[in-house]
Structures are given as C-alpha cells and as structure tokens.
Design a protein around this motif. Structure first.
Motif, PDB file in Angstrom:
ATOM      1  N   LEU A 150      29.712  75.025  89.874  1.00 50.67           N
ATOM      2  CA  LEU A 150      29.685  76.310  89.172  1.00 50.67           C
ATOM      3  C   LEU A 150      28.247  76.555  88.718  1.00 50.67           C
ATOM      4  CD1 LEU A 150      31.487  78.589  87.674  1.00 50.67           C
ATOM      5  CD2 LEU A 150      31.140  77.142  85.678  1.00 50.67           C
ATOM      6  N   PRO A 151      27.491  77.379  89.465  1.00 48.90           N
ATOM      7  CA  PRO A 151      26.110  77.625  89.057  1.00 48.90           C
ATOM      8  C   PRO A 151      26.069  78.425  87.761  1.00 48.90           C
ATOM      9  CG  PRO A 151      26.704  78.990  90.946  1.00 48.90           C
ATOM     10  CD  PRO A 151      27.896  78.151  90.634  1.00 48.90           C
ATOM     11  N   VAL A 152      25.277  77.938  86.820  1.00 46.74           N
ATOM     12  CA  VAL A 152      25.238  78.573  85.506  1.00 46.74           C
ATOM     13  C   VAL A 152      23.853  79.169  85.222  1.00 46.74           C
ATOM     14  CG1 VAL A 152      25.448  78.146  83.034  1.00 46.74           C
ATOM     15  CG2 VAL A 152      27.082  77.120  84.591  1.00 46.74           C
ATOM     16  N   LEU A 153      22.803  78.435  85.596  1.00 46.74           N
ATOM     17  CA  LEU A 153      21.446  78.951  85.415  1.00 46.74           C
ATOM     18  C   LEU A 153      20.779  78.989  86.782  1.00 46.74           C
ATOM     19  CD1 LEU A 153      20.349  76.840  82.313  1.00 46.74           C
ATOM     20  CD2 LEU A 153      21.033  79.240  82.314  1.00 46.74           C
ATOM     21  N   SER A 194      19.856  70.508  86.599  1.00 43.74           N
ATOM     22  CA  SER A 194      20.112  70.124  87.987  1.00 43.74           C
ATOM     23  C   SER A 194      18.828  70.157  88.790  1.00 43.74           C
ATOM     24  CB  SER A 194      21.131  71.066  88.634  1.00 43.74           C
ATOM     25  OG  SER A 194      22.295  71.139  87.864  1.00 43.74           O
ATOM     26  N   SER A 195      17.986  71.182  88.543  1.00 40.52           N
ATOM     27  CA  SER A 195      16.663  71.186  89.158  1.00 40.52           C
ATOM     28  C   SER A 195      15.709  71.950  88.255  1.00 40.52           C
ATOM     29  CB  SER A 195      16.708  71.813  90.558  1.00 40.52           C
ATOM     30  OG  SER A 195      16.911  73.200  90.449  1.00 40.52           O
ATOM     31  N   VAL A 214      14.143  76.379  86.142  1.00 40.69           N
ATOM     32  CA  VAL A 214      15.330  75.588  85.817  1.00 40.69           C
ATOM     33  C   VAL A 214      16.580  76.226  86.411  1.00 40.69           C
ATOM     34  CG1 VAL A 214      16.887  74.991  83.937  1.00 40.69           C
ATOM     35  CG2 VAL A 214      14.446  74.494  83.743  1.00 40.69           C
ATOM     36  N   SER A 215      17.305  75.407  87.182  1.00 40.24           N
ATOM     37  CA  SER A 215      18.630  75.806  87.645  1.00 40.24           C
ATOM     38  C   SER A 215      19.607  74.747  87.190  1.00 40.24           C
ATOM     39  CB  SER A 215      18.666  75.907  89.168  1.00 40.24           C
ATOM     40  OG  SER A 215      17.812  76.941  89.598  1.00 40.24           O
ATOM     41  N   HIS A 216      20.827  75.173  86.907  1.00 40.31           N
ATOM     42  CA  HIS A 216      21.816  74.198  86.454  1.00 40.31           C
ATOM     43  C   HIS A 216      23.183  74.604  86.951  1.00 40.31           C
ATOM     44  CE1 HIS A 216      22.791  70.706  84.072  1.00 40.31           C
ATOM     45  NE2 HIS A 216      23.832  71.341  83.575  1.00 40.31           N
ATOM     46  N   ALA A 217      23.961  73.595  87.332  1.00 38.77           N
ATOM     47  CA  ALA A 217      25.320  73.869  87.803  1.00 38.77           C
ATOM     48  C   ALA A 217      26.257  72.826  87.218  1.00 38.77           C
ATOM     49  CB  ALA A 217      25.378  73.821  89.325  1.00 38.77           C
ATOM     50  N   PHE A 218      27.468  73.238  86.864  1.00 37.02           N
ATOM     51  CA  PHE A 218      28.506  72.304  86.453  1.00 37.02           C
ATOM     52  C   PHE A 218      29.461  72.124  87.610  1.00 37.02           C
ATOM     53  CE2 PHE A 218      27.393  74.061  82.234  1.00 37.02           C
ATOM     54  CZ  PHE A 218      27.095  72.875  81.609  1.00 37.02           C
ATOM     55  N   ALA A 219      30.171  70.999  87.611  1.00 30.21           N
ATOM     56  CA  ALA A 219      31.247  70.833  88.590  1.00 30.21           C
ATOM     57  C   ALA A 219      32.539  71.244  87.911  1.00 30.21           C
ATOM     58  CB  ALA A 219      31.309  69.383  89.057  1.00 30.21           C
ATOM     59  N   LEU A 220      33.148  72.291  88.421  1.00 28.56           N
ATOM     60  CA  LEU A 220      34.401  72.752  87.838  1.00 28.56           C
ATOM     61  C   LEU A 220      35.495  72.598  88.899  1.00 28.56           C
ATOM     62  CD1 LEU A 220      34.982  73.897  85.006  1.00 28.56           C
ATOM     63  CD2 LEU A 220      35.094  76.159  86.052  1.00 28.56           C
ATOM     64  N   PRO A 250      25.590  83.430  87.528  1.00 28.47           N
ATOM     65  CA  PRO A 250      24.589  82.521  86.974  1.00 28.47           C
ATOM     66  C   PRO A 250      23.422  83.280  86.339  1.00 28.47           C
ATOM     67  CG  PRO A 250      24.412  82.596  89.358  1.00 28.47           C
ATOM     68  CD  PRO A 250      25.608  83.407  89.002  1.00 28.47           C
ATOM     69  N   ALA A 251      23.027  82.811  85.168  1.00 29.52           N
ATOM     70  CA  ALA A 251      22.041  83.551  84.380  1.00 29.52           C
ATOM     71  C   ALA A 251      20.662  83.529  85.037  1.00 29.52           C
ATOM     72  CB  ALA A 251      21.960  82.939  82.983  1.00 29.52           C
ATOM     73  N   ARG A 252      20.110  84.736  85.187  1.00 31.57           N
ATOM     74  CA  ARG A 252      18.726  84.912  85.614  1.00 31.57           C
ATOM     75  C   ARG A 252      18.066  85.774  84.554  1.00 31.57           C
ATOM     76  NH1 ARG A 252      20.589  85.804  91.396  1.00 31.57           N
ATOM     77  NH2 ARG A 252      21.777  87.270  90.153  1.00 31.57           N
ATOM     78  N   ILE A 253      16.741  85.682  84.450  1.00 34.10           N
ATOM     79  CA  ILE A 253      16.067  86.521  83.466  1.00 34.10           C
ATOM     80  C   ILE A 253      16.040  87.949  83.996  1.00 34.10           C
ATOM     81  CG2 ILE A 253      13.902  86.988  82.269  1.00 34.10           C
ATOM     82  CD1 ILE A 253      13.453  84.033  82.078  1.00 34.10           C
TER      83      ILE A 253
END
Ligand SMILES: Nc1ncnc2c1ncn2[C@@H]1O[C@H](COP(=O)(O)OP(=O)(O)OP(=O)(O)O)[C@@H](O)[C@H]1O
Ligand SMILES: [Mg+2]
Lengths: 262, 335
Positions: free
Chosen positions: A34-37, A74-75, A23-29, A225-228
């Motif tokens: 803005l990649p978050v995950l 996002s994906s 899982v990857s996720h980005a917001f539009a800022l 962006p958060a990674r494990i």
C-alpha cells in the motif's frame, strides 16, 4: 544519550534543519503493498514553522513517524543537521494524535518521562513544573490520566514533549481534541513558545486556518499516496489574526487545492 | 469506583441514623437475642453424650449475644458502630440459627451419626486443648507455602517478562511451557520426593511450580499485549531498552501479572495440602491426615476451619497489595 543532551543544552536550543530527500514509503496491507508516500522532498530551515495539510489517510502521520525515526522509509532518506535519521532521538519529540499518556503514572510522572529516560530527572526536575504551568495544568500534578478531560490529556502530552526542549517539535494534530476556546488559547501559546525557544516545528493539522495562524509555510499533500501538491510560504507577522485579508485569501487558495469549495 | 459508591451509601446511612435522635439496630438486636438463646439452649438442655466444653460454648454464645445486644443499642449513638453492624447483622442472625440447629441435631438429639458430626462444643474443645499442635501446623504450612510461592512467583515473573520481550527466549521456552505447563504440579509429586534430598525441598519445588506456571503465562501475555503506542512515545523521548522493559512494559503488564499471582496462589494451596499429606509430616495437611488416622473428626473440622481462614486471609492480603500497587486502575475498570 546524556552527553548528547548536555551538548544540546550548552549550544542553546536553536532549531535543527530537516532535509526530506525523495522519500517513498509503502505498507504491506493483506499481502499487497500500500503506497503511502511517493517521492516526497522538502527542506526545512532551522527554526521554521511548517504546517502539513492533506486529506485524511493520505500519509501525514506516516511522514511524521519517519521524521521521528520510529520507522525507516522504504526508499529515500531523511537528514537532520547533516546527519541521517537512523532512530528516535529526544531532540526530535513527537506529540501524537492520541495523547497516549501512561495510565499508571500521575500527570507529573508522565511529564517527567523524557527527563527520566535520559537520566536528567535529578538535575532538571524544575522544568516539569514550568512545562505544566505553560499548558495551564499546575494543580493537576498528582491526578491520574483517567481523571483528566480529553483536552487536558492532550495538554499533558504537549507538556511531556516541551519539557525536553526539543530542537525539532513534531506535532500530529495536537489541538484536534480541544474545545474551540482552549484551542485558540493553545494556538497563541504555541506561537509564543516557538518564538521564545526557536525550535523547528512540523505540524500536521486538518484545520487550514490553524495552519495559517501558526505556520510560516504550508505544504499541501495529495490523496494517498501523498505527493507534495503545493508548498506555500506565508510570511505574515505574529500574532496573526483570523480576519487578516491575506490570511483569508490564502485560506481560500488552500481549500481550493484540497478540493473544498469555499 | 466501588470505593466512591461505598462512601456515598456510608454518608447516607449516617444521616439516616442521626436524624431520629435515637434508633436501635433491630436486626442486630434480634441476632444478639438469637445468640443468647443458643447459649441458654446449650447450657440448659440435656445432652445425648458427654462433652467437656459445653459450658464454655454456652457461655461464649451468651456473652457474644449480650455484646451484640449492647452494640445494637450503641448504634443509636455512634454512626461508626451503626454502619459496621449493619454490614454484618443479617449474617449474624443466620449464623445464630445455624449454630442453634447444629447444636440441636448433634449434641441435644443426636440425629446425626456421632463421631462424624461433632457438635460446636467439640470443635471448641479442639481449639482450647490442641491449640499448640494446631498453631504449629499453621506455622509450618505458612513457612512452606511462603517459600515456594515467593520462589515460584519471582521465577515466573522473570520468565514471563523474558518470553514476552525476547523472541529468542520465547523460541526456547514457549514449547517447554506448552508441553510441561498444563501438567498438574501434583503429578510430579512421586518423582520430586524421590529426586530431592528432602521432602521439604521437594514440596517447595512443587509449590513453586504450581505458582510459576500461571504467573509466567499471564506475565507473558500481559507484556505481549502492551500497546505499541506506549513504546513509540517512550522511544521518541529517549528511552533505552532497559527503560522500555522496566518503566513501560512491566507497569503496563501488572494487571495481568496480578491475575497470574491470584491463580498461582489458588494452585499452590492445593499442592501444599497434598504435599503435606503425602510426605512432609507437618502443617495443616498433615494435621488433617493425622486426625483422620485417629478418627478424631472434630480435629478435622477445626483444621479445615483454620485452613479456610488462612487461605482467605492470604487472598485478602494479595488483594490489598494489588489495590495499593494498581490504584491507578481504579477509575478504568470495574473491580
Ligand atoms: N502500520 C500500518 N500498516 C498498514 N497500513 C498503515 C499503517 N499505518 C498507516 N497505514 C495506512 O497508511 C495510510 C496513511 O496513514 P496515516 O496515518 O499516515 O494517515 P494521515 O494522513 O495521518 O490521516 P489522518 O489525517 O486521518 O490522521 C492509511 O491508509 C493507513 O491505512
Ligand atoms: Mg494522522
């Protein structure tokens, strides 16, 4: 909705599995993404208690929103009990960082929200009193949210989630606003509750010690962006104690991972 | 908030009234004596003109003054009377002075031109002799206003919810609202009287229009302003779209809806009076027009007083309704 809830009741409320796949996720800022995950993958077994730790603003709450089905990623994909998560479902209940009680409803009516939404209020009303008992708020049924302290409001939010007998309980710093004494008591309550109902639990917290008191597994995230960064099993018997050397050792390791010298 | 404050001062005055074993409300006594003086002045002083109801007014003033004096003494025993009286006593003094001066400059010395400024007894005469027509007018006004207001409020509320909730409805209704909404409802008056089968239905439509616009806009902005967090909570608990509208959006928007209902009520009064003057031939607006036609100014003042009383009564009623429905707000905002 009613039918699915009945099936869940009939089958017993065992915890569900959760599969987070790339899982990857980005917001539009302000126009820029803005990649978050970033490529987050992990699998949670039924009934497991997992704590998520990470720096503030790294994307923990965002991950919980994806698990709750409030937003699509996002994906990548999220799967629970073999079915992809396409939207919110009352078997996956969230206790949000803010209690967000409905100010126009009494405590009792706030706790009743889930049952009412699912059309179970007539048959299952007794659960409301039980949930309020559980969080120590019987006697406040008819109070309005503005008449509660911050800690009491957070406990109402917890009762509002528990009343639905979720198979996956999503907790976003649910004890963050409580005073330290209530917090300790609620941690013990949460463990007992989880041991009794065997739901799967996903807990975000800032408190490493809290994570180790409650969880069997701690996932540590990096800065945004958060990674494990680390996935740590912590198999100690419950109830756990703060002065357990193993716990102190694990705490030191995790704090080092988070970049805080002990 | 304010209720708690009132209770507090209430209990304070109660103990203050009880401790010295007996205490008279001096201000109320002064008011009582003032009203008796107004009555005696009215009855005894020679008049510039011939007024049929002078004795009634004088006696009523004396009776009222005597009652006040009695109550001012009774306040020493009853804390309930004491608090009630204390709340109004200063106003009663001012009113006694006002009526005394009014009586003097009109009936007694005729300092103001006569038909335009009638004395109090002339207005009392209207109430005593023309109450049937006045009552009928009040009733007709209420019926017309009530019908139009309820229709307008209901339509406005539903439209507001629909615009706030659905993008598609918003797309079509919003420009209409922007373009037509700011037009004063009275501007439609000539057209409405021409298009509708009766002046009554035309007026109902206009009152509904005057009410509907603010209710729509405020309901809409209320719904649009509901925090997304409430929807998130409800959705994770299994709420359907219907539940989100009825149990989340609408209750959260109610404070705004009430602002719209207040504004709509104010607007509907204006339209009601104009419609009654120009077409309906009944109701308080028509009564005003009719009184002016006969140059009976006392009737106009009487009708104005009744109108003020009715309007403020309706506003109070709406306040009471809001206090009931939005009691949860009491601790959150200053009323
Ligand atoms: N709706 C949104 N639109 C744009 N950016 C957002 C949105 N929600 C969150 N973010 C951004 O995503 C990042 C992660 O937010 P998130 O709330 O997931 O952090 P968090 O790890 O829960 O932090 P904390 O521990 O402080 O609660 C933040 O930088 C935030 O600014
Ligand atoms: Mg967060």
């Amino acid at each position: 909705m009613v039918a699915s809830a009945r099936v869940r009741d009939a089958g017993g409320s065992a915890g569900s599995t959760l599969d987070v796949r790339h899982v990857s996720h980005a917001f539009a800022l302000e126009g820029a993404p803005l990649p978050v995950l970033e490529d987050v993958s992990f699998t949670v077994e039924p009934g497991q208690f997992v704590a998520l730790l990470g720096p503030s603003g790294c994307g923990k709450s965002t991950l919980l929103r994806l698990v709750a089905g409030l937003e699509p990623p996002s994906s990548g994909g999220l799967v629970t009990d073999g079915r992809p998560i396409a939207g919110p479902h009352p078997s996956r209940v969230v206790v949000f960082q803010d209690p967000t009680l409905f100010p126009w409803r009494t405590v009792r009516a706030n706790v009743a929200l889930g049952l009412e939404a699912q059309g179970l209020l007539k048959t299952q009303a007794s659960r409301i009193g039980e949930a309020l008992d559980l969080v120590g708020l019987s006697g406040f049924e008819n109070a309005y949210p503005h008449q509660l302290s911050g800690g009491m409001a957070q406990r109402v939010a917890l009762a509002r989630a528990l009343v639905n007998e979720p198979s996956l309980l999503i907790l976003d710093e649910p004890l963050g606003k409580l005073d330290s004494l209530t917090r300790l008591a609620m941690q013990a309550e949460l463990v007992q509750l989880w041991q009794r109902a065997r739901f799967t639990a996903l807990l975000v917290t800032h408190d490493v010690e809290e994570a180790l008191i409650l969880a069997e597994r701690v996932i540590v995230f990096s800065e945004r962006p958060a990674r494990i960064k680390a996935d740590i099993r912590f198999d100690r018997p419950y109830p756990r104690h703060r002065d357990d050397p193993a716990l102190i050792q694990a705490r030191r390791e995790i704090l080092a991972l988070l970049g805080v010298p002990d | 908030m304010s209720a708690v404050g009132d209770d507090h001062t209430g209990s304070l005055t109660m103990t203050a009234a009880r401790r010295p074993s007996w205490r008279l409300d001096t201000i109320a006594l002064i008011a009582g004596l003032g009203w008796i003086a107004v009555g005696v002045f009215t009855l005894q002083w020679p008049e510039e003109g011939d007024f049929a109801r002078t004795p009634e007014f004088g006696n009523a003033a004396i009776g009222f003054g005597a009652l006040l004096a009695l109550l001012s003494v009774a306040a020493g025993w009853s804390p309930v009377i004491a608090t009630r009286l204390k709340a109004v006593s200063r106003w009663l003094v001012v009113l006694a002075v006002w009526f005394g001066v009014w009586e003097a400059v009109t009936a007694k010395y005729a300092l103001l031109p006569m038909p335009f400024f009638p004395p109090p007894q002339a207005i009392l005469e209207v109430f005593l002799d023309d109450w049937r027509r006045l009552g009928e007018s009040v009733w007709r006004s209420f019926a017309l206003l009530g019908g139009g207001y309820l229709v307008g409020a209901a339509v406005g509320f539903i439209t507001g919810v629909a615009i706030g909730w659905s993008r598609a409805v918003g797309y079509w209704v919003h420009p209409l609202l922007r373009f037509v909404g700011p037009l004063p409802a009275t501007a439609w008056l000539p057209l409405a009287f021409f298009l509708f089968p009766s002046s009554w239905s035309a007026s109902t439509f206009l009152i509904a229009l005057a009410t509907g616009f603010p209710v729509t806009v405020l309901t809409w902005s209320g719904i649009a302003g509901v925090s997304k967090a409430y929807y998130d909570v409800a959705r994770t608990l299994g709420a359907s779209e219907r539940f989100l509208i009825l149990k989340v959006a609408i209750p959260a928007a109610m404070p705004h809806v009430f602002v719209g209902l207040f504004m709509g009520l104010g607007g509907s009064f204006a339209v009601l009076v104009v419609a009654e003057m120009l077409g309906v031939k009944a109701g308080l607006g028509w009564y005003l027009q009719w009184a002016q036609g006969w140059a009976s100014y006392a009737n106009m003042y009487a009708a104005l007083a009744v109108m003020a009383l009715s309007c403020s009564g309706l506003i109070t009623l709406l306040f009471k309704l809001r206090d009931r429905l939005l009691s949860w707000q009491r601790g959150l905002v200053q009323w």
